[in-house]
Design a protein around this motif. Structure first.
Motif, PDB file in Angstrom:
ATOM      1  N   GLY A  88       0.904  -1.168   0.002  1.00 29.72           N
ATOM      2  CA  GLY A  88      -0.038  -0.007  -0.045  1.00 29.72           C
ATOM      3  C   GLY A  88       0.718   1.118  -0.117  1.00 29.72           C
ATOM      4  O   GLY A  88       0.532   2.205  -0.664  1.00 29.72           O
ATOM      5  N   LEU A  89       2.105   1.126   1.126  1.00 26.02           N
ATOM      6  CA  LEU A  89       2.786   2.445   0.807  1.00 26.02           C
ATOM      7  C   LEU A  89       3.519   2.646  -0.573  1.00 26.02           C
ATOM      8  O   LEU A  89       3.735   3.956  -1.032  1.00 26.02           O
ATOM      9  CB  LEU A  89       3.938   2.135   1.741  1.00 26.02           C
ATOM     10  N   ILE A  90       3.886   1.420  -1.282  1.00 25.74           N
ATOM     11  CA  ILE A  90       4.675   1.722  -2.623  1.00 25.74           C
ATOM     12  C   ILE A  90       3.585   2.146  -3.557  1.00 25.74           C
ATOM     13  O   ILE A  90       3.760   3.038  -4.379  1.00 25.74           O
ATOM     14  CB  ILE A  90       5.050   0.383  -2.910  1.00 25.74           C
ATOM     15  N   ALA A  91       2.403   1.595  -3.486  1.00 35.85           N
ATOM     16  CA  ALA A  91       1.312   2.211  -4.453  1.00 35.85           C
ATOM     17  C   ALA A  91       0.963   3.644  -4.031  1.00 35.85           C
ATOM     18  O   ALA A  91       0.509   4.342  -5.240  1.00 35.85           O
ATOM     19  CB  ALA A  91       0.052   1.273  -3.996  1.00 35.85           C
ATOM     20  N   LEU A  92       1.057   4.264  -3.010  1.00 37.83           N
ATOM     21  CA  LEU A  92       0.729   5.766  -2.419  1.00 37.83           C
ATOM     22  C   LEU A  92       2.034   6.495  -2.862  1.00 37.83           C
ATOM     23  O   LEU A  92       1.756   7.428  -3.305  1.00 37.83           O
ATOM     24  CB  LEU A  92       0.063   5.799  -1.146  1.00 37.83           C
ATOM     25  N   PHE A  93       3.066   5.998  -2.404  1.00 29.86           N
ATOM     26  CA  PHE A  93       4.206   6.697  -2.616  1.00 29.86           C
ATOM     27  C   PHE A  93       5.451   6.197  -3.334  1.00 29.86           C
ATOM     28  O   PHE A  93       6.402   6.953  -3.518  1.00 29.86           O
ATOM     29  CB  PHE A  93       4.795   7.185  -1.150  1.00 29.86           C
ATOM     30  N   GLY A  94       5.321   5.240  -4.073  1.00 35.61           N
ATOM     31  CA  GLY A  94       6.487   4.962  -4.946  1.00 35.61           C
ATOM     32  C   GLY A  94       7.723   4.352  -4.454  1.00 35.61           C
ATOM     33  O   GLY A  94       7.596   3.549  -3.348  1.00 35.61           O
ATOM     34  N   TYR A  95       8.688   5.059  -4.725  1.00 31.98           N
ATOM     35  CA  TYR A  95      10.043   4.849  -4.239  1.00 31.98           C
ATOM     36  C   TYR A  95      10.151   4.738  -2.667  1.00 31.98           C
ATOM     37  O   TYR A  95      10.808   3.843  -2.475  1.00 31.98           O
ATOM     38  CB  TYR A  95      10.981   5.641  -5.008  1.00 31.98           C
ATOM     39  N   ASP A  96       9.709   5.821  -1.894  1.00 27.42           N
ATOM     40  CA  ASP A  96       9.775   5.825  -0.729  1.00 27.42           C
ATOM     41  C   ASP A  96       9.284   4.541  -0.066  1.00 27.42           C
ATOM     42  O   ASP A  96       9.702   4.209   1.123  1.00 27.42           O
ATOM     43  CB  ASP A  96       9.208   7.127  -0.188  1.00 27.42           C
ATOM     44  N   GLY A  97       8.099   4.171  -0.391  1.00 30.28           N
ATOM     45  CA  GLY A  97       7.231   2.846   0.057  1.00 30.28           C
ATOM     46  C   GLY A  97       8.404   1.629  -0.031  1.00 30.28           C
ATOM     47  O   GLY A  97       8.241   0.698   1.096  1.00 30.28           O
ATOM     48  N   MET A  98       9.355   1.599  -0.716  1.00 29.64           N
ATOM     49  CA  MET A  98      10.181   0.380  -0.786  1.00 29.64           C
ATOM     50  C   MET A  98      11.276   0.422   0.255  1.00 29.64           C
ATOM     51  O   MET A  98      11.722  -0.568   0.628  1.00 29.64           O
ATOM     52  CB  MET A  98      11.036   0.601  -2.008  1.00 29.64           C
ATOM     53  N   ALA A 112       6.517   2.620 -15.561  1.00 26.63           N
ATOM     54  CA  ALA A 112       6.171   3.687 -16.245  1.00 26.63           C
ATOM     55  C   ALA A 112       4.833   4.080 -16.128  1.00 26.63           C
ATOM     56  O   ALA A 112       4.197   5.191 -16.001  1.00 26.63           O
ATOM     57  CB  ALA A 112       6.490   3.475 -17.889  1.00 26.63           C
ATOM     58  N   SER A 113       4.068   2.941 -16.554  1.00 23.96           N
ATOM     59  CA  SER A 113       2.569   3.185 -16.102  1.00 23.96           C
ATOM     60  C   SER A 113       2.205   3.552 -14.895  1.00 23.96           C
ATOM     61  O   SER A 113       1.251   4.440 -14.287  1.00 23.96           O
ATOM     62  CB  SER A 113       1.768   1.703 -16.298  1.00 23.96           C
ATOM     63  N   ALA A 114       2.888   2.866 -13.710  1.00 20.81           N
ATOM     64  CA  ALA A 114       2.583   3.459 -12.509  1.00 20.81           C
ATOM     65  C   ALA A 114       3.095   4.943 -12.136  1.00 20.81           C
ATOM     66  O   ALA A 114       2.134   5.560 -11.400  1.00 20.81           O
ATOM     67  CB  ALA A 114       3.408   2.595 -11.356  1.00 20.81           C
ATOM     68  N   ALA A 115       3.946   5.241 -12.739  1.00 17.40           N
ATOM     69  CA  ALA A 115       4.403   6.894 -12.682  1.00 17.40           C
ATOM     70  C   ALA A 115       3.447   7.582 -13.190  1.00 17.40           C
ATOM     71  O   ALA A 115       2.746   8.610 -12.791  1.00 17.40           O
ATOM     72  CB  ALA A 115       5.902   7.013 -13.157  1.00 17.40           C
ATOM     73  N   GLU A 116       2.772   7.168 -14.579  1.00 18.29           N
ATOM     74  CA  GLU A 116       2.002   7.751 -15.008  1.00 18.29           C
ATOM     75  C   GLU A 116       0.640   8.088 -14.421  1.00 18.29           C
ATOM     76  O   GLU A 116      -0.025   9.092 -14.076  1.00 18.29           O
ATOM     77  CB  GLU A 116       1.653   7.258 -16.550  1.00 18.29           C
ATOM     78  N   ARG A 117       0.199   6.966 -13.716  1.00 24.63           N
ATOM     79  CA  ARG A 117      -1.003   6.898 -13.112  1.00 24.63           C
ATOM     80  C   ARG A 117      -1.139   7.658 -11.788  1.00 24.63           C
ATOM     81  O   ARG A 117      -1.981   8.185 -11.231  1.00 24.63           O
ATOM     82  CB  ARG A 117      -1.716   5.448 -13.141  1.00 24.63           C
ATOM     83  N   SER A 118       0.093   7.664 -11.320  1.00 26.99           N
ATOM     84  CA  SER A 118       0.250   8.172  -9.865  1.00 26.99           C
ATOM     85  C   SER A 118      -0.165   9.779  -9.762  1.00 26.99           C
ATOM     86  O   SER A 118      -0.324  10.264  -8.606  1.00 26.99           O
ATOM     87  CB  SER A 118       1.873   8.169  -9.372  1.00 26.99           C
ATOM     88  N   LEU A 169       8.826  11.621  -2.131  1.00 29.37           N
ATOM     89  CA  LEU A 169       7.364  11.911  -1.992  1.00 29.37           C
ATOM     90  C   LEU A 169       6.729  11.837  -0.443  1.00 29.37           C
ATOM     91  O   LEU A 169       6.075  12.586  -0.047  1.00 29.37           O
ATOM     92  CB  LEU A 169       6.611  10.716  -2.810  1.00 29.37           C
ATOM     93  N   LEU A 170       7.295  10.708   0.220  1.00 34.68           N
ATOM     94  CA  LEU A 170       6.943  10.786   1.685  1.00 34.68           C
ATOM     95  C   LEU A 170       7.979  11.159   2.541  1.00 34.68           C
ATOM     96  O   LEU A 170       7.800  11.754   3.607  1.00 34.68           O
ATOM     97  CB  LEU A 170       6.883   9.146   1.665  1.00 34.68           C
ATOM     98  N   TYR A 171       9.335  10.940   2.142  1.00 34.77           N
ATOM     99  CA  TYR A 171      10.478  11.346   2.999  1.00 34.77           C
ATOM    100  C   TYR A 171      11.278  12.439   2.791  1.00 34.77           C
ATOM    101  O   TYR A 171      12.469  12.694   3.226  1.00 34.77           O
ATOM    102  CB  TYR A 171      11.100  10.167   3.712  1.00 34.77           C
ATOM    103  N   GLY A 172      10.940  13.216   1.619  1.00 34.90           N
ATOM    104  CA  GLY A 172      11.923  14.209   1.159  1.00 34.90           C
ATOM    105  C   GLY A 172      11.436  15.670   1.477  1.00 34.90           C
ATOM    106  O   GLY A 172      11.991  16.468   0.459  1.00 34.90           O
ATOM    107  N   GLN A 173      10.382  16.044   1.899  1.00 33.79           N
ATOM    108  CA  GLN A 173       9.876  17.170   1.597  1.00 33.79           C
ATOM    109  C   GLN A 173      10.833  18.340   2.555  1.00 33.79           C
ATOM    110  O   GLN A 173      10.826  19.509   2.117  1.00 33.79           O
ATOM    111  CB  GLN A 173       8.454  17.321   2.279  1.00 33.79           C
ATOM    112  N   GLY A 217       3.119  -3.333  -5.092  1.00 29.05           N
ATOM    113  CA  GLY A 217       2.973  -2.321  -4.916  1.00 29.05           C
ATOM    114  C   GLY A 217       3.015  -1.266  -6.117  1.00 29.05           C
ATOM    115  O   GLY A 217       1.944  -0.383  -6.347  1.00 29.05           O
ATOM    116  N   PHE A 218       3.814  -1.414  -7.106  1.00 27.90           N
ATOM    117  CA  PHE A 218       3.942  -0.680  -8.334  1.00 27.90           C
ATOM    118  C   PHE A 218       2.713  -1.057  -9.135  1.00 27.90           C
ATOM    119  O   PHE A 218       2.019  -0.383 -10.265  1.00 27.90           O
ATOM    120  CB  PHE A 218       5.089  -0.824  -9.108  1.00 27.90           C
ATOM    121  N   GLY A 219       2.244  -2.576  -9.163  1.00 26.47           N
ATOM    122  CA  GLY A 219       1.542  -3.042  -9.720  1.00 26.47           C
ATOM    123  C   GLY A 219      -0.084  -2.419  -9.431  1.00 26.47           C
ATOM    124  O   GLY A 219      -0.757  -2.114 -10.456  1.00 26.47           O
TER     125      GLY A 219
END
Length: 530
Positions: free
Chosen positions: A69-79, A218-224, A235-239, A299-301
């Motif tokens: 779920g974290l990867i789906a919402l925040f991508g790389y940071d969720g990993m 690429a699809s995950a990035a586009e839809r995010s 996205l999650l830890y870089g603000q 997650g990316f799926g």
């Protein structure tokens, strides 16, 4: 969700309940009055069986639901969670597994108390073990509530609450009646089911994108909605710098925390020798490594197929990303394939939660009975057997976990487990490493090390944004936050090591060279080990 989803998932889950209760009944007939049988399953499990059980114990709701779920919402940071949970096993393999098996008997406190004054050390380590276990249990309760809320349409808060209560009641039954033998076999069955379900979903995701992982990303990035930023850190830890420090703090807790988790360390006592314990870890690393690599795909799926907005709308913390992904991969809402796949994933996820809570409850009840009760009881008081006290403790711990699980129902389960790892790394790991490797370490150092990590870790969480000060907090209506990090490990882990060192060097108690030498020989050779 449709009635078909609900009915099929509940049928599959009911089958798992029947099977696991049958295992518990069978195990309950095998000399459960013996402490060695109840706590360690008679030390009769093979390395492969114990490796599957360790994997079953470790691959929790936080892994299956929260990380994806974290990867789906925040991508790389969720990993970060996937990487941290896996790398932690190198610490366990290289520094802890064999030595703990040789020096202990049933619990983490056995390792430390072997060369210290038993009473204060057992009270300190036992208290810490129970705290870590309850935090870990809360995460599983939250995962169960989120999953069943989705299964029943996501509209019933009462259904979520009753699910948490039901999971708590079942875990007490498993532990009280079956002990370690039943818990181990339940975890083995769960590990096989979870790996099979995760492999099937991973294959379906890759088929959807023609086996091209770049196309998936690429699809995950586009839809995010974040474009290329979704595939990079921030996205999650870089603000800001606070968020970056939180990232470091979390990573430190994940990598070091596993070696201090009571329910993981207790599994090393279920095999006959230290060599078998080491081989168990090798088996578990293979299973766990494959699993966490697949959570990245899932997650990316979920981001690419379901979309972060849909995931967030279903559950703000992302805990329902994998079931929603399964529904879509099977053909979508209303389809036979979607119904079946969703039901299978939901049933496997709830089975995952039940198996993990059984292991954690057993470890924490063992700490209460073997460490706290056996140490604090008066010699003139009525004597109950440790096993009886452990069974009663399982019920008490279950009640506490249910209450906290209801309170924390809106937090991400992976995040909750991260807090448990931070406390384990702060309070348990320093005292274990000092006991095994520092000749001068003494009783005051051990007690100060535990409390010097435990108390700051818990207090820092209480005054952090997790508890108050923001709309996502446990108590959003109040604000007593002054510690800016959500994860206390960056501060509390060094404090645990520092307190242990300071307590030792300021103590007048002389180092017991003979006991250290005995512990060292036992740890490294197994001579004299139980």
């Amino acid at each position: 969700m449709t009635g078909d989803h609900q009915a099929l998932a509940l049928v599959l889950f009911s089958v798992f309940i029947v099977v696991t209760l049958a295992i518990t009944t069978w195990a309950g007939r095998n000399r459960q009055g013996s402490a060695e049988e109840f706590y360690a399953g008679g030390r009769l499990f093979s390395p492969m069986e114990n490796g599957f059980a360790i994997a079953g114990d470790y691959m929790s709701a936080a892994s299956f639901l929260g990380i994806s779920g974290l990867i789906a919402l925040f991508g790389y940071d969720g990993m970060l969670y996937s990487v941290g949970f896996l790398v932690a096993w190198l610490v366990v393999l290289l520094l802890v597994a064999e030595l703990v098996r040789n020096c202990g008997r049933f619990t983490l406190a056995d390792v430390v108390a072997s060369r210290m004054a038993e009473r204060p050390v057992r009270i300190a380590v036992g208290s810490s073990s129970v705290t870590v276990s309850v935090l870990y249990l809360v995460a599983q309760m939250v995962g169960a509530g989120s999953l069943v809320a989705l299964l029943l349409g996501g509209t019933s808060g009462a259904a979520r609450s009753w699910t948490v209560i039901g999971v708590g009641a079942l875990m007490v039954v498993y532990v009280s009646l079956g002990g370690m033998r039943a818990t181990t076999w339940i975890q083995i069955v769960k590990a096989v089911l979870l790996m099979a379900g995760t492999i099937a979903l991973t294959v379906l995701v890759l088929i959807r994108f023609h086996g091209d992982f770049n196309e998936l990303l690429a699809s995950a990035a586009e839809r995010s909605g974040h474009g290329a930023d979704f595939l990079g850190p921030g996205l999650l830890y870089g603000q800001n710098w606070t968020a970056r420090l939180d990232f470091v703090s979390l990573g430190l807790a994940l990598v070091l925390g596993t070696a201090g988790l009571p329910h993981i360390l207790s599994r090393f006592y279920t095999v006959p020798t230290a060599k078998a314990a080491r081989h168990s870890v090798v088996w578990s690393i293979g299973l766990i490594g494959g699993f966490y690599l697949m959570t990245i795909v899932l997650g990316f799926g979920a981001a690419a197929v379901v979309g972060p907005d849909t995931v967030h709308a279903s559950n703000a913390a992302g805990n329902t990303a994998v079931p929603l992904l399964a529904l879509d991969l099977g053909g979508g809402p209303g389809s036979t394939g979607g119904t079946i796949l969703f039901a299978v994933v939901a049933a496997v996820a709830i089975a995952t939660i039940l198996a993990v809570v059984a292991g954690i409850t057993l470890a924490s009840s063992a700490s209460v009975a073997h460490d706290l009760y056996a140490t604090l009881r008066r010699s003139d008081a009525k004597q109950y057997s440790e096993v009886t006290v452990a069974r009663l403790a399982a019920a008490g711990i279950g009640v506490a976990a249910i209450g906290l699980g209801l309170l924390a129902s809106d937090l991400n389960v992976a995040f909750l487990v991260g807090l448990a790892f931070a406390v384990a790394a702060s309070a348990n790991l320093p005292v274990v490493l000092y006991s095994l490797f520092w000749r001068r370490f003494n009783t005051r150092g051990a007690v100060w090390s535990v409390y010097g990590g435990l108390v700051p870790a818990v207090l820092l969480v209480v005054v952090s944004p997790v508890v108050s000060g923001s709309p996502e907090s446990l108590f959003p209506g109040v604000d007593f936050e002054f510690f800016p990090l959500e994860n206390p490990g960056l501060v509390s882990i060094p404090l645990g090591f520092l307190a242990g060192w300071f307590g030792t060097v300021t103590s007048s108690e002389p180092a017991d060279e003979a006991k250290h030498a005995e512990t060292e020989v036992r740890a490294l050779t197994g001579a004299g080990a139980v």
